[in-house]
Design an enzyme around this catalytic site. Structure first.
Site, short mmCIF file in Angstrom:
data_model
loop_
_atom_site.label_atom_id
_atom_site.label_comp_id
_atom_site.label_asym_id
_atom_site.label_seq_id
_atom_site.Cartn_x
_atom_site.Cartn_y
_atom_site.Cartn_z
N THR A 86 0.82 -1.22 0.00
CA THR A 86 0.00 0.00 0.00
C THR A 86 0.85 1.27 0.00
OG1 THR A 86 -1.52 1.31 1.36
CG2 THR A 86 -0.19 -0.28 2.53
N ASP A 87 0.27 2.32 -0.58
CA ASP A 87 0.96 3.63 -0.57
C ASP A 87 0.95 4.24 0.84
OD1 ASP A 87 -1.75 4.32 -0.35
OD2 ASP A 87 -1.73 5.77 -2.00
N GLU A 88 0.18 3.65 1.76
CA GLU A 88 0.08 4.24 3.11
C GLU A 88 1.39 4.11 3.88
OE1 GLU A 88 -3.62 3.73 5.08
OE2 GLU A 88 -4.69 3.42 3.20
N TYR A 113 -2.13 0.12 10.89
CA TYR A 113 -2.27 -0.63 9.63
C TYR A 113 -1.06 -0.39 8.73
CZ TYR A 113 -3.56 -1.32 4.72
OH TYR A 113 -3.55 -1.67 3.39
N LYS A 146 1.95 -3.00 7.38
CA LYS A 146 2.27 -3.24 5.97
C LYS A 146 3.72 -2.86 5.66
CE LYS A 146 -0.26 -4.33 3.04
NZ LYS A 146 -0.62 -5.67 2.51
P1 NAD Z 1 -10.01 -7.00 2.22
O1 NAD Z 1 -10.02 -6.58 3.65
O2 NAD Z 1 -11.20 -6.79 1.37
O3 NAD Z 1 -9.64 -8.56 2.12
C1 NAD Z 1 -8.64 -9.16 2.88
C2 NAD Z 1 -8.79 -10.66 2.72
O4 NAD Z 1 -7.74 -11.29 3.49
C3 NAD Z 1 -10.12 -11.21 3.27
O5 NAD Z 1 -10.67 -12.12 2.34
C4 NAD Z 1 -9.72 -11.91 4.56
O6 NAD Z 1 -10.56 -12.99 4.90
C5 NAD Z 1 -8.31 -12.37 4.23
N1 NAD Z 1 -7.48 -12.58 5.43
C6 NAD Z 1 -7.31 -11.74 6.48
N2 NAD Z 1 -6.50 -12.29 7.38
C7 NAD Z 1 -6.11 -13.50 6.89
C8 NAD Z 1 -5.26 -14.52 7.36
N3 NAD Z 1 -4.63 -14.42 8.53
N4 NAD Z 1 -5.08 -15.61 6.59
C9 NAD Z 1 -5.73 -15.75 5.40
N5 NAD Z 1 -6.55 -14.81 4.91
C10 NAD Z 1 -6.74 -13.68 5.64
O7 NAD Z 1 -8.73 -6.30 1.59
P2 NAD Z 1 -8.47 -5.65 0.15
O8 NAD Z 1 -8.98 -4.27 0.17
O9 NAD Z 1 -8.90 -6.59 -0.89
O10 NAD Z 1 -6.88 -5.57 0.18
C11 NAD Z 1 -6.09 -6.65 -0.29
C12 NAD Z 1 -4.62 -6.30 -0.15
O11 NAD Z 1 -4.34 -5.11 -0.87
C13 NAD Z 1 -4.22 -6.01 1.30
O12 NAD Z 1 -2.94 -6.58 1.51
C14 NAD Z 1 -4.15 -4.50 1.38
O13 NAD Z 1 -3.19 -4.08 2.32
C15 NAD Z 1 -3.73 -4.15 -0.04
N6 NAD Z 1 -4.18 -2.84 -0.52
C16 NAD Z 1 -5.51 -2.49 -0.45
C17 NAD Z 1 -5.91 -1.27 -0.97
C18 NAD Z 1 -7.36 -0.86 -0.97
O14 NAD Z 1 -7.67 0.28 -1.32
N7 NAD Z 1 -8.28 -1.71 -0.62
C19 NAD Z 1 -4.97 -0.40 -1.52
C20 NAD Z 1 -3.63 -0.80 -1.57
C21 NAD Z 1 -3.25 -2.03 -1.07
P1 TYD Z 2 -10.62 4.51 3.83
O1 TYD Z 2 -11.55 3.98 2.80
O2 TYD Z 2 -10.75 4.03 5.23
O3 TYD Z 2 -9.15 4.26 3.28
P2 TYD Z 2 -7.71 4.78 3.86
O4 TYD Z 2 -7.91 5.46 5.14
O5 TYD Z 2 -7.00 3.48 4.01
O6 TYD Z 2 -7.17 5.68 2.80
O7 TYD Z 2 -10.72 6.09 3.87
C1 TYD Z 2 -10.46 6.86 2.72
C2 TYD Z 2 -10.55 8.32 3.09
O8 TYD Z 2 -11.89 8.61 3.51
C3 TYD Z 2 -9.68 8.70 4.27
O9 TYD Z 2 -9.15 10.01 4.05
C4 TYD Z 2 -10.60 8.69 5.45
C5 TYD Z 2 -11.92 9.13 4.84
N1 TYD Z 2 -13.12 8.55 5.50
C6 TYD Z 2 -14.17 9.41 5.90
O10 TYD Z 2 -14.12 10.64 5.73
N2 TYD Z 2 -15.26 8.84 6.49
C7 TYD Z 2 -15.36 7.51 6.71
O11 TYD Z 2 -16.38 7.06 7.28
C8 TYD Z 2 -14.29 6.65 6.29
C9 TYD Z 2 -14.36 5.16 6.50
C10 TYD Z 2 -13.20 7.23 5.68
#
Ligand code: NAD
Ligand code: TYD
Length: 335
Positions: free
Chosen positions: A125-127, A149, A153
Site C-alpha cells: 500500500t501507498d500508506e 495498519y 504493511k
Molecule cells: P479486504 O479486507 O477486502 O480482504 C482481505 C482478505 O484477506 C479477506 O478475504 C480476509 O478474509 C483475508 N485474510 C485476512 N487475514 C487472513 C489470514 N490471517 N489468513 C488468510 N486470509 C486472511 O482487503 P483488500 O482491500 O482486498 O486488500 C487486499 C490487499 O491489498 C491487502 O494486503 C491491502 O493491504 C492491499 N491494498 C488495499 C488497498 C485498498 O484500497 N483496498 C490499496 C492498496 C493495497
Molecule cells: P478509507 O476507505 O478508510 O481508506 P484509507 O484510510 O486506508 O485511505 O478512507 C479513505 C478516506 O476517507 C480517508 O481520508 C478517510 C476518509 N473517510 C471518511 O471521511 N469517512 C469515513 O467514514 C471513512 C471510513 C473514511
C-alpha cells in the site's frame, strides 16, 4: 508460472484478481487461500466457483503447516499475497490482528517461498509512505507509516526486502493507492458512502473532508499486479495509482450527484486520529513497464456506484451483525 496461491483471494481486490487471471490466462490455476475473516466472502467468488481452474482453501496464512500443505497439494509455483487486515480505523481500535496477519503472516509465506523456491508477490500500500505534504512518493522514499495498519504493511515490505537480499527469494512488491470497484466491504469510504446514500443515511465525513486520496479502479490495479508479476524486476517495488488525487468531500458530492441525493446527507464527524491528509504517488516506474491506468476517477466512480445500485443482494446482508456493532463503536459512540 501456472499455479497461483492467491492468499486473501476472497477479499475485495483478491477476488477481482482471481476473476481477472482466469479470464486472461486459460492455462493458469488459481488456488484461493483465505481465512474468511469478517472481510472475506465467498459471494465475491460465486461466479467462478465452478471453474475447474479455481479451488478454495479456508486457512490462516499464519499457519505454516496449512501453507505448506496447500503448496504441495496444488503444486504451487507462485504466491500472490493479498491477505491482510486492511482497515485503518479498525487498526486504531485494536492492532493485534494487523500485526499477526500483516507481519507474521507475511513472514510465514516468505519462509514457504524460500523453502519451495517460489515466486512471491506482495500487494502493498501507498500508506507506508505516510502523509505526503508535497511532491509525490517514489519507491525509494523513506517509509514513515502513521497508522498501525500502515506500520504493519511497512513491516511486511521490509521483511520482503530482507528475504530477497539474504535468502534470494524472488519477490516483488506493488504499493497501490486506494482501490474502488465491485465487492469492496462497505466499511471503506466509497462503498460506505454509496450504500448509506442509497438508504438516505448520513455520509460520515472525517474532519474538513479535504484529505486527498488517489482513488483507482480495482481492475487497473489487478492489471498492474499482473504486469509486475510477469515483467517486474525481482527485488523491486512499484507504485500503482492514477497519479491524480481527489478530496474526500469532492468524492462524496460526486456520489450524491450520481445517485440524485441531496448534499445535506454529508455529515462532518470528528477526524480520525493521525489522519494522513494526502497520499500521492509517482507512478513513472510502473508506467515504464508498459502499464497505464484506463479509468479516470469519474469513470471509476460511476462504474462503482452503478455496481452497488445493481447488486444490493451482495451488500445489504453484510450491513448487519458484526458490521452494525463496528458501525456503532466507530460512528455513534465516539461523537
Ligand atoms: P479486504 O479486507 O477486502 O480482504 C482481505 C482478505 O484477506 C479477506 O478475504 C480476509 O478474509 C483475508 N485474510 C485476512 N487475514 C487472513 C489470514 N490471517 N489468513 C488468510 N486470509 C486472511 O482487503 P483488500 O482491500 O482486498 O486488500 C487486499 C490487499 O491489498 C491487502 O494486503 C491491502 O493491504 C492491499 N491494498 C488495499 C488497498 C485498498 O484500497 N483496498 C490499496 C492498496 C493495497
Ligand atoms: P478509507 O476507505 O478508510 O481508506 P484509507 O484510510 O486506508 O485511505 O478512507 C479513505 C478516506 O476517507 C480517508 O481520508 C478517510 C476518509 N473517510 C471518511 O471521511 N469517512 C469515513 O467514514 C471513512 C471510513 C473514511
Amino acid at each position: 508460472m501456472k499455479n497461483l496461491l492467491i492468499t486473501g483471494g476472497a477479499g475485495f481486490i483478491g477476488s477481482n484478481f482471481v476473476r481477472y487471471i482466469l479470464n486472461k490466462y486459460p492455462d493458469y490455476h488459481t488456488i484461493v487461500f483465505d481465512k474468511l475473516t469478517y472481510a472475506g466472502n465467498l459471494d465475491n467468488l460465486r461466479d467462478v466457483a465452478n471453474d475447474p481452474r479455481y479451488a478454495f482453501i479456508r486457512a490462516d496464512i499464519c499457519d505454516a503447516d496449512a501453507v505448506e500443505r496447500a503448496i504441495r497439494e496444488h503444486r504451487i509455483d507462485t504466491i500472490v499475497n493479498f491477505a491482510a487486515e486492511t482497515h485503518v480505523d479498525r487498526s486504531i481500535m485494536d492492532a493485534d490482528a494487523f500485526i499477526k496477519t500483516d507481519v507474521y503472516g507475511t513472514y510465514v509465506l516468505l519462509e514457504a517461498a524460500k523453502k519451495f523456491g517460489l515466486r512471491y508477490h506482495q500487494v502493498g500500500t501507498d500508506e507506508v509512505y505516510g502523509w505526503v505534504v508535497e511532491g509525490r512518493s517514489r519507491e525509494d522514499d523513506r517509509l514513515l507509516p502513521r497508522s498501525p495498519y500502515a506500520a504493519s504493511k511497512a513491516g511486511a515490505d521490509l521483511l520482503i526486502h530482507a528475504y530477497v537480499v539474504t535468502h534470494k527469494v524472488g519477490a516483488t512488491i506493488t504499493r497501490g493507492s486506494n482501490n474502488i470497484g465491485p465487492y469492496q466491504y462497505p466499511e471503506k469510504v466509497v462503498p460506505l458512502f454509496v450504500t448509506n446514500a442509497i438508504d438516505n443515511l448520513p455520509l460520515p465525513l472525517y474532519g474538513d473532508g479535504k484529505q486527498m486520496r488517489d482513488y483507482q479502479y480495482v481492475l487497473d490495479h489487478c492489471e498492474a499486479i499482473d504486469i509486475v508479476l510477469h515483467h517486474g524486476k525481482i527485488g523491486e517495488v512499484y507504485n500503482v495509482g492514477t497519479g491524480e488525487e481527489t478530496e474526500n468531500i469532492v468524492m462524496a458530492r460526486m456520489i450524491l450527484k450520481l445517485l440524485g441525493k441531496p448534499e445535506s446527507l454529508i455529515q462532518h464527524v470528528p477526524d480520525r486520529p493521525g489522519h494522513d491528509r494526502r497520499y500521492a504517488l509517482d507512478i513513472s516506474k510502473l508506467c515504464a513497464l508498459g502499464w497505464k491506468s484506463t479509468h479516470t476517477f469519474e469513470e471509476a466512480l460511476r462504474k462503482t456506484v452503478r455496481w452497488y445500485v445493481e447488486n444490493e443482494w451482495w451488500w445489504r446482508k453484510l450491513k448487519s451483525g458484526e458490521y452494525l456493532e463496528y458501525y456503532r463503536k466507530q460512528y455513534l459512540e465516539r461523537r
